[in-house]
Design an enzyme around this catalytic site. Structure first.
Site, PDB file in Angstrom:
ATOM      1  N   ARG A  42       0.833  -1.194   0.000  1.00  0.00           N
ATOM      2  CA  ARG A  42       0.000   0.000   0.000  1.00  0.00           C
ATOM      3  C   ARG A  42       0.867   1.243   0.000  1.00  0.00           C
ATOM      4  O   ARG A  42       2.070   1.181   0.254  1.00  0.00           O
ATOM      5  CB  ARG A  42      -0.918   0.014   1.230  1.00  0.00           C
ATOM      6  CG  ARG A  42      -0.143   0.011   2.552  1.00  0.00           C
ATOM      7  CD  ARG A  42      -1.032  -0.287   3.739  1.00  0.00           C
ATOM      8  NE  ARG A  42      -2.022   0.740   3.965  1.00  0.00           N
ATOM      9  CZ  ARG A  42      -1.796   1.863   4.627  1.00  0.00           C
ATOM     10  NH1 ARG A  42      -0.603   2.116   5.131  1.00  0.00           N
ATOM     11  NH2 ARG A  42      -2.754   2.741   4.801  1.00  0.00           N
ATOM     12  N   LEU A  43       0.232   2.353  -0.324  1.00  0.00           N
ATOM     13  CA  LEU A  43       0.816   3.676  -0.142  1.00  0.00           C
ATOM     14  C   LEU A  43      -0.165   4.466   0.707  1.00  0.00           C
ATOM     15  O   LEU A  43      -1.370   4.431   0.460  1.00  0.00           O
ATOM     16  CB  LEU A  43       1.002   4.388  -1.487  1.00  0.00           C
ATOM     17  CG  LEU A  43       2.295   4.170  -2.273  1.00  0.00           C
ATOM     18  CD1 LEU A  43       2.210   4.931  -3.601  1.00  0.00           C
ATOM     19  CD2 LEU A  43       3.517   4.614  -1.495  1.00  0.00           C
ATOM     20  N   ASP A  44       0.332   5.202   1.686  1.00  0.00           N
ATOM     21  CA  ASP A  44      -0.557   6.019   2.504  1.00  0.00           C
ATOM     22  C   ASP A  44      -1.301   7.030   1.644  1.00  0.00           C
ATOM     23  O   ASP A  44      -0.834   7.427   0.567  1.00  0.00           O
ATOM     24  CB  ASP A  44       0.243   6.742   3.585  1.00  0.00           C
ATOM     25  CG  ASP A  44       0.852   5.786   4.589  1.00  0.00           C
ATOM     26  OD1 ASP A  44       0.165   4.825   4.977  1.00  0.00           O
ATOM     27  OD2 ASP A  44       2.016   5.984   4.963  1.00  0.00           O
ATOM     28  N   TRP A  45      -2.439   7.486   2.121  1.00  0.00           N
ATOM     29  CA  TRP A  45      -3.277   8.403   1.343  1.00  0.00           C
ATOM     30  C   TRP A  45      -2.519   9.682   1.000  1.00  0.00           C
ATOM     31  O   TRP A  45      -2.752  10.295  -0.051  1.00  0.00           O
ATOM     32  CB  TRP A  45      -4.571   8.724   2.098  1.00  0.00           C
ATOM     33  CG  TRP A  45      -4.373   9.662   3.255  1.00  0.00           C
ATOM     34  CD1 TRP A  45      -4.007   9.329   4.528  1.00  0.00           C
ATOM     35  CD2 TRP A  45      -4.487  11.085   3.241  1.00  0.00           C
ATOM     36  NE1 TRP A  45      -3.892  10.449   5.303  1.00  0.00           N
ATOM     37  CE2 TRP A  45      -4.179  11.552   4.545  1.00  0.00           C
ATOM     38  CE3 TRP A  45      -4.823  12.018   2.258  1.00  0.00           C
ATOM     39  CZ2 TRP A  45      -4.196  12.898   4.882  1.00  0.00           C
ATOM     40  CZ3 TRP A  45      -4.844  13.363   2.593  1.00  0.00           C
ATOM     41  CH2 TRP A  45      -4.534  13.791   3.888  1.00  0.00           C
ATOM     42  N   SER A  47       0.719   9.910   0.463  1.00  0.00           N
ATOM     43  CA  SER A  47       1.893   9.613  -0.345  1.00  0.00           C
ATOM     44  C   SER A  47       1.465   9.412  -1.796  1.00  0.00           C
ATOM     45  O   SER A  47       0.301   9.156  -2.085  1.00  0.00           O
ATOM     46  CB  SER A  47       2.607   8.360   0.169  1.00  0.00           C
ATOM     47  OG  SER A  47       3.048   8.558   1.504  1.00  0.00           O
TER      48      SER A  47
END
Length: 202
Positions: A42-45, A47
């Site tokens: 995942r990528l943080d919101w 990022s």
């Protein structure tokens, strides 16, 4: 079943999931209309950058397993200019909460990288310089890059993942996606299943 393998340039402010957690936040569903496909990691919101998605559960499991340790490279804009001591700390590993990070490749970029403008742009502090780091990690703890730079005194302002193993953003723009090429997929499968029975590709 036909396997799909997608590279997506996730914009800032988009959740790495297909279901909404609030009425206002964008999700992958706003950009990718492919059923039963899921992000690898995942990528943080807050990022940006490269996200790999697939409907191949076996490949997804291998790539997400902590022992796999494939490289992920980020361009990280930080507040102030890190000195040699801070760079060495990041390279050797820092303690965040009760965990010590693995060794990482960290370098100060000589110039600002060529990236699309972020929407909304970062908030600059008057008279406080910023710098860009290139950081390559082989692990992905929750908000790890941000916690690492904060631990050595240089808070992250903008975070963009530019590559996953041999896969890069290339000519993708924020919000765009494309299928992996057959060559890219072969390298990815070989990497994920090195030393074990190879995944049957379709």
């Amino acid at each position: 079943m036909t396997y799909r393998h997608i590279l997506f340039y996730k914009p800032y402010g988009v959740l790495s999931q297909f279901t909404k957690d609030t009425p206002t936040r964008s999700t992958l569903k706003d950009y990718i209309d492919i059923p039963d496909i899921y992000p690898v990691g995942r990528l943080d919101w807050d990022s940006e950058g490269l996200l790999l998605l697939t409907n191949n559960g076996q490949l997804q499991h291998r790539l997400c397993h902590p022992q796999f340790g494939h490289e992920r490279t980020y361009w990280v804009q930080v507040e102030r200019i890190p000195d040699a001591a801070a760079l060495t700390q990041l390279q050797q590993g820092v303690t965040i909460q009760d965990y010590r990070t693995r060794q990482a490749k960290v370098a100060l970029l000589p110039t600002q990288p060529s990236l699309p403008e972020r929407e909304p742009p970062i908030r600059f502090r008057k008279n406080v310089p910023t710098a860009w780091l290139e950081m390559t990690l082989t692990e992905g703890k929750n908000r790890q890059v941000r916690r690492m730079t904060a631990a050595v005194g240089f808070p992250t302002l903008r975070l963009v993942r530019v590559s996953i193993a041999h896969l890069g953003l290339d000519n993708l723009q924020p919000g765009q996606w494309r299928e992996l090429t057959s060559g890219e997929l072969k390298l990815l499968v070989d990497l994920a299943f090195a030393g074990s029975i190879k995944l049957k590709r379709k």
